[in-house]
Design an enzyme around this catalytic site. Sequence first.
Site, PDB file in Angstrom:
ATOM      1  CD  GLU A 138       2.456  -5.833  18.918  1.00 15.60           C
ATOM      2  OE1 GLU A 138       2.121  -5.327  19.868  1.00 15.60           O
ATOM      3  OE2 GLU A 138       3.214  -6.881  19.393  1.00 15.60           O
ATOM      4  CB  THR A 191      -0.137 -10.358  25.880  1.00 12.13           C
ATOM      5  OG1 THR A 191       1.103  -9.548  26.232  1.00 12.13           O
ATOM      6  CG2 THR A 191      -1.172  -9.550  25.171  1.00 12.13           C
TER       7      THR A 191
END
Length: 317
Positions: A138, A191
């Site tokens: 991530e 994102t």
Amino acid sequence: MRFHCPTVKSISVFAPATVANVACGFDIFGFAVANPGDQITLTASDQPGVRITDIIGDEGRLPREAERNTAGIAIQTYLQHIGRTDVGVDAVLHKQMPLGSGLGSSAASAVAGVFAINEMLGRPLPTVELLPFAMEGERLACGSAHADNVAPSLLGGFVVVRSYSPLDVIRIETPAALYCTLVHPDIEVNTKDARFILKNEVSLKNTIIQMGNVAGLIAGLMKPDYGLISRSLVDVIIEPVRAILIPEFNEAKHAALDNGALGCSISGSGPSMFALSRDADTAQQVGAAMQQAFLSVGITSEAYVSEINKQGPRVVD
């Protein structure tokens, strides 16, 4: 601790998509769904190191270099941690969900990778201890090692990330009859862009409202109390800002609520939306209504309906 050579020559693992934030729980709530998800196949190699030999379903958009790939970096950091840089694996990644979908695509790949290598080596670490390595995926994907996608994908079920320093993750039981509808409109939200538009400061009034909803949602899930779940699935901080990135967001949300959903909001950073319902039939009806709302302005979409996935990743044939 004793480590072994790979106990199997090849292994395939599926890791599920996830819904992060869950309305009021920005960066602290997440849960896993049954589908979609990502799958990885690892094959033992005599050549040390991690190699991404193929990626299927990404339209050539993802890096093949292991150190630049979320699954690859998760496996690499895991092997470094356990002192097994002598291990060699070739990886084939099957992307089975859209990129930039808000469904935890990068997290699913990282979880599938680290879970697979741990299984291949005979489970030298318990599953919960794999979380930091998946979080490195991530960090690579969006610049922040957040856990609200990787934790539910790895552990299954509904997860609360109470703290990052130290890392403290709690798994919450959910009602068996709770169903999730996911609708992914065929648009993309980055994102990093979705984080960039967020405000750095929040009013005391909205903070108090949000804290009440966070507490109410957890209590509603654990009791269980569907009315309380419904009243608590409200986000007064993040959703009003990010909704502008999703065409027809308000119309799709109203369609979900009008068709019996307990609540509806953005999945992760979007553009996917999720809704929770009390049964499968309602969840299917909610999905059809949300898809119709998007289609009314020419936006096609994919819909998925499932129970909360309490298993997490699994080895597949």
